[in-house]
Scaffold this motif. Structure first.
Motif, PDB file in Angstrom:
ATOM      1  N   GLU A  73       0.826  -1.203   0.000  1.00 39.31           N
ATOM      2  CA  GLU A  73       0.000   0.000   0.000  1.00 39.31           C
ATOM      3  C   GLU A  73       0.864   1.260   0.000  1.00 39.31           C
ATOM      4  OE1 GLU A  73      -0.438  -2.614   1.806  1.00 39.31           O
ATOM      5  OE2 GLU A  73      -2.545  -3.240   1.779  1.00 39.31           O
ATOM      6  N   GLN A  74       2.010   1.204   0.674  1.00 40.54           N
ATOM      7  CA  GLN A  74       2.920   2.343   0.696  1.00 40.54           C
ATOM      8  C   GLN A  74       3.441   2.637  -0.713  1.00 40.54           C
ATOM      9  OE1 GLN A  74       6.991   1.869   2.244  1.00 40.54           O
ATOM     10  NE2 GLN A  74       6.557   3.534   3.689  1.00 40.54           N
ATOM     11  N   LYS A  75       3.789   1.587  -1.440  1.00 38.97           N
ATOM     12  CA  LYS A  75       4.265   1.736  -2.816  1.00 38.97           C
ATOM     13  C   LYS A  75       3.164   2.318  -3.702  1.00 38.97           C
ATOM     14  CE  LYS A  75       6.552   0.969  -6.669  1.00 38.97           C
ATOM     15  NZ  LYS A  75       7.667   1.847  -7.097  1.00 38.97           N
ATOM     16  N   THR A  76       1.926   1.845  -3.529  1.00 41.42           N
ATOM     17  CA  THR A  76       0.806   2.356  -4.318  1.00 41.42           C
ATOM     18  C   THR A  76       0.581   3.833  -4.055  1.00 41.42           C
ATOM     19  OG1 THR A  76      -0.281   0.188  -4.320  1.00 41.42           O
ATOM     20  CG2 THR A  76      -1.655   2.101  -4.801  1.00 41.42           C
ATOM     21  N   LEU A  77       0.613   4.232  -2.786  1.00 42.26           N
ATOM     22  CA  LEU A  77       0.425   5.639  -2.438  1.00 42.26           C
ATOM     23  C   LEU A  77       1.555   6.486  -3.012  1.00 42.26           C
ATOM     24  CD1 LEU A  77      -0.978   7.944  -0.978  1.00 42.26           C
ATOM     25  CD2 LEU A  77       0.230   7.279   1.120  1.00 42.26           C
TER      26      LEU A  77
END
Length: 326
Positions: free
Chosen positions: A189-193
């Protein structure tokens, strides 16, 4: 109190005799800014002296050799070399400065000029903490910042290298690191954000809102069935933005994130495209023999006459008007 500077005087030293500061916290120098400073130095010279230390080194058969080590002013030194200046003004600090003092002075100079990018600043604070054993409050006191400022700056180093590089390059700003750090234990999720921040130019506020929603998703998703989770993921992939399904006792709602008018227009076009590709069956349909007209639904089969049971027919006839007379 004795001055830390030699005679409190300004000396002129050849640029080739000044060694760079090995503790220089700044690693990135803007080439265009250096070229602009070099042009200014050509016209007006170096207006502010550099800070150096002086060392006398004895060399066999060469006698005493003096060299200078830069403490503060590397940007001015580099620009002076670009400008072709032979010598620059310096103030000489007494030679007893230890390595920690050299690092502190370099950090303070850059902080005062706001020349350090967040990554270089975090690395410099880390060196003061790890190599010289300073606590966060002590670092803050030395550089004129709060303990919280130092601690939050050091947390930046927990980000993946790709995000640290983007921060150093200016693709994201320091404010964006807060929502990214909120998802430190959820790397996907951090990468997506991070990708959305870079590609969609999300503001810090928008990024924080997304991070908060993602952070609470783990609790929320326990209320969704596997079918709803699958549908949520499919909608997210199809629309190219974050889609959330919230289930209630009766029904629920679908929340679609957008961050600009262009985003909203794209979502609308995707929904319109989906509707054209999979039209909702019409209430009316036209059939031509066994073939269906494109875009129409099959027509209902012709209604067959309703057969009335014989007993019911006799009862109906009993009350028919033809059996009555005036």
């Amino acid at each position: 109190m004795a001055s830390p500077y030699q005679s409190d005087s300004i000396f002129w030293v050849e640029v080739d005799r000044i060694k760079p500061n090995p503790f220089q916290p700044r690693k990135v120098f803007d080439e265009m800014a250096l070229a602009s400073l070099a042009e200014s130095i050509r016209q007006y010279g170096v207006l502010q002296p550099l800070t150096v230390t002086r060392k006398e080194i004895e060399r066999p058969e060469q006698g005493i050799f003096v060299e200078y080590e830069l403490i503060a002013g590397e940007r001015r030194l580099r620009a002076a070399k670009l400008a072709g200046i032979a010598a620059v003004p310096v103030v000489i600090r007494n030679g007893e400065d230890d390595d920690r003092m050299k690092l502190e002075i370099a950090i303070i100079e850059n902080l005062q000029r706001e020349d350090l990018n967040p990554i270089d600043r975090a690395i410099a604070f880390s060196r003061l903490a790890n190599e010289f054993g300073l606590k966060h409050a002590e670092i803050g006191k030395r550089v004129g910042k709060s303990r919280e400022y130092v601690s939050n700056t050091l947390r930046i180093l927990q980000l993946p290298q790709e995000m640290r590089d983007a921060l150093a390059a200016g693709d994201i700003n320091e404010g964006h690191t807060r929502p990214l750090l909120m998802l430190i234990d959820r790397p996907d999720e951090q990468k997506t954000l991070f990708t959305e921040i870079v590609t969609r130019k999300l503001t810090v506020r928008d990024s924080e809102q997304v991070a908060r929603r993602i952070a609470t998703d783990k609790v929320r998703k326990t209320d969704l069935t596997p079918e709803l989770l699958l549908l949520e993921r499919e909608l997210t992939e199809k629309l190219g933005t974050r889609v959330r399904i919230e289930k209630k006792e009766q029904g629920g709602k679908v929340l679609i994130d957008f961050f600009s008018v262009d985003d909203l227009a794209h979502i609308r076009s995707m929904l319109a495209h989906t509707q054209v590709a999979h039209p909702v069956p019409s209430m009316k349909a036209v059939a031509e023999g066994d073939a269906l007209v494109a875009g129409e639904t099959p027509s209902a089969a012709p209604e067959e006459p309703i057969k009335i049971p014989e007993q019911q027919k006799e009862d109906d006839d009993l009350y028919s008007i033809k059996n009555f007379s005036v």
